[in-house]
Design a protein around this motif. Structure first.
Motif, PDB file in Angstrom:
ATOM      1  N   LEU A 209      23.760  66.669  45.418  1.00 36.22           N
ATOM      2  CA  LEU A 209      23.846  65.364  46.071  1.00 36.22           C
ATOM      3  C   LEU A 209      23.283  65.373  47.486  1.00 36.22           C
ATOM      4  O   LEU A 209      23.084  64.301  48.076  1.00 36.22           O
ATOM      5  CB  LEU A 209      25.312  64.894  46.115  1.00 36.22           C
ATOM      6  N   LYS A 210      23.031  66.544  48.021  1.00 37.00           N
ATOM      7  CA  LYS A 210      22.561  66.636  49.397  1.00 37.00           C
ATOM      8  C   LYS A 210      21.217  65.941  49.565  1.00 37.00           C
ATOM      9  O   LYS A 210      20.245  66.235  48.876  1.00 37.00           O
ATOM     10  CB  LYS A 210      22.440  68.102  49.822  1.00 37.00           C
ATOM     11  N   ASN A 211      21.197  64.971  50.491  1.00 38.14           N
ATOM     12  CA  ASN A 211      19.981  64.189  50.769  1.00 38.14           C
ATOM     13  C   ASN A 211      19.384  63.564  49.503  1.00 38.14           C
ATOM     14  O   ASN A 211      18.170  63.354  49.415  1.00 38.14           O
ATOM     15  CB  ASN A 211      18.934  65.059  51.463  1.00 38.14           C
ATOM     16  N   ASN A 212      20.255  63.278  48.548  1.00 39.15           N
ATOM     17  CA  ASN A 212      19.830  62.670  47.288  1.00 39.15           C
ATOM     18  C   ASN A 212      19.719  61.154  47.496  1.00 39.15           C
ATOM     19  O   ASN A 212      20.726  60.446  47.555  1.00 39.15           O
ATOM     20  CB  ASN A 212      20.844  62.997  46.186  1.00 39.15           C
ATOM     21  N   THR A 213      18.490  60.665  47.639  1.00 36.16           N
ATOM     22  CA  THR A 213      18.266  59.251  47.967  1.00 36.16           C
ATOM     23  C   THR A 213      18.831  58.312  46.914  1.00 36.16           C
ATOM     24  O   THR A 213      19.424  57.274  47.242  1.00 36.16           O
ATOM     25  CB  THR A 213      16.758  58.975  48.138  1.00 36.16           C
ATOM     26  N   LYS A 214      18.680  58.655  45.652  1.00 39.01           N
ATOM     27  CA  LYS A 214      19.191  57.806  44.570  1.00 39.01           C
ATOM     28  C   LYS A 214      20.699  57.685  44.652  1.00 39.01           C
ATOM     29  O   LYS A 214      21.266  56.584  44.515  1.00 39.01           O
ATOM     30  CB  LYS A 214      18.773  58.378  43.216  1.00 39.01           C
ATOM     31  N   PHE A 215      21.364  58.806  44.883  1.00 41.05           N
ATOM     32  CA  PHE A 215      22.822  58.795  45.032  1.00 41.05           C
ATOM     33  C   PHE A 215      23.221  57.966  46.241  1.00 41.05           C
ATOM     34  O   PHE A 215      24.121  57.109  46.157  1.00 41.05           O
ATOM     35  CB  PHE A 215      23.348  60.233  45.174  1.00 41.05           C
ATOM     36  N   GLN A 216      22.579  58.191  47.360  1.00 37.92           N
ATOM     37  CA  GLN A 216      22.935  57.500  48.596  1.00 37.92           C
ATOM     38  C   GLN A 216      22.718  55.996  48.487  1.00 37.92           C
ATOM     39  O   GLN A 216      23.551  55.201  48.956  1.00 37.92           O
ATOM     40  CB  GLN A 216      22.132  58.077  49.762  1.00 37.92           C
ATOM     41  N   ASN A 217      21.635  55.591  47.844  1.00 39.42           N
ATOM     42  CA  ASN A 217      21.382  54.161  47.653  1.00 39.42           C
ATOM     43  C   ASN A 217      22.451  53.528  46.761  1.00 39.42           C
ATOM     44  O   ASN A 217      22.865  52.378  46.990  1.00 39.42           O
ATOM     45  CB  ASN A 217      19.998  53.938  47.052  1.00 39.42           C
ATOM     46  N   ALA A 218      22.885  54.261  45.744  1.00 36.86           N
ATOM     47  CA  ALA A 218      23.931  53.742  44.851  1.00 36.86           C
ATOM     48  C   ALA A 218      25.232  53.535  45.619  1.00 36.86           C
ATOM     49  O   ALA A 218      25.958  52.560  45.387  1.00 36.86           O
ATOM     50  CB  ALA A 218      24.146  54.706  43.692  1.00 36.86           C
ATOM     51  N   VAL A 219      25.532  54.445  46.541  1.00 34.02           N
ATOM     52  CA  VAL A 219      26.746  54.311  47.363  1.00 34.02           C
ATOM     53  C   VAL A 219      26.617  53.114  48.296  1.00 34.02           C
ATOM     54  O   VAL A 219      27.516  52.263  48.373  1.00 34.02           O
ATOM     55  CB  VAL A 219      27.002  55.601  48.170  1.00 34.02           C
TER      56      VAL A 219
END
Length: 279
Positions: A209-219
């Motif tokens: 998840l570190k610096n994972n743009t897809k994850f961060q955008n979902a959050v």
């Protein structure tokens, strides 16, 4: 001055006085009309302001409005609205249900003591894990369709966990462990999980998840917010008789420690699970 001229002068004076009185009366009337009009406008403005405030006050909050939204389910889920989250090998014969609330301090103690043992058991195929997440510490009662007023951290963290689950089941388990860790889990009275940036900070300790743009955008975009509410409803309407967290259930029976005041430890967990696997 003649009598005739004097009479004419008096008549002219009276006419001027009458005209002045008419003008004064007209000015007074206009003034009264302006005052009345201003008062009406003021009352209407006040009423409008009150009406606006009432409407605004009665508008549903963000989470309240999501209850009827279409649910976007994360990957690695099944069932209605993706609320069935089962992790483990197909060869495992039994499933351990784990009921948790992200803000729950006892869940944090459980995770800190047991998570590594539980994850290894799942990896070894000893049993499958089914996660069921609640948000009652936010004051929610989704079984009754109610969003409470005690915060939003449980819901927001649940949504972020959905984003992690969408990446992989391993990312989900590692992120869950990080959220409950002594370093990152807040006090029950501190609604810290409502902050997206904090949830992302915790996620950056998980390699996937570190610096994972897809994850961060979902959050940040709340992609799985409605899913978090659906999961909470699944918790509130469970058929296992679970009303608190953490709760462990296998074959419809709740697992207990060896004593009423005995906290969960790795040893207590293994003892309870082994007994349930034999039962």
């Amino acid at each position: 001055m003649s009598k005739r001229n004097s009479q004419a002068a008096k008549t002219a004076a009276r006419e001027r006085l009458r005209a002045e009185r008419e003008r004064e009366a007209k000015r007074a009337k206009v003034k009264r009309q302006i005052i009345v009009a201003a008062s009406v406008v003021g009352v209407l403005a006040a009423a409008g302001g009150i009406g606006y405030a009432v409407v605004q006050g009665n508008k549903p909050g963000y989470w309240e409005a999501l209850k009827d939204d279409k649910v976007v389910a994360p990957a690695n889920t099944t069932g209605t609205n993706g609320t069935t989250v089962v992790i483990g090998k197909d060869s495992a014969k039994k499933t351990l249900k784990l009921y948790e609330d992200p803000r729950c301090p006892v869940c944090a103690s459980f995770e800190q003591a047991v998570a590594s043992t539980l994850d290894k058991d799942v990896e070894d195929g000893k049993f499958k894990l089914q996660f069921v997440g609640g948000t009652f510490l936010d004051g929610d009662s989704l079984g009754d369709g109610k969003i409470g007023g005690n915060g939003e951290g449980s819901k927001n963290a649940m949504s972020a966990m959905g984003a992690a689950l969408n990446v992989s089941t391993d990312a989900f388990l590692e992120y869950k462990t990080a959220l409950y860790s002594a370093k990152y889990h807040p006090q029950e009275t501190d609604d810290k999980f409502k902050d997206d940036d904090y949830l992302i900070e915790v996620a950056n300790t998980v390699p996937a998840l570190k610096n994972n743009t897809k994850f961060q955008n979902a959050v940040k975009n709340g992609t799985y917010d409605a899913w978090a509410l659906a999961m909470s409803k699944a918790f509130d309407t469970n058929k296992d008789g679970v009303t608190g967290t953490p709760s462990l259930v296998m074959d419809g029976k709740q697992l207990k420690t060896s004593g009423p005041n005995q906290p969960w430890t790795a040893a207590e967990f293994t003892k309870a699970v082994d007994a349930a696997l034999k039962g």
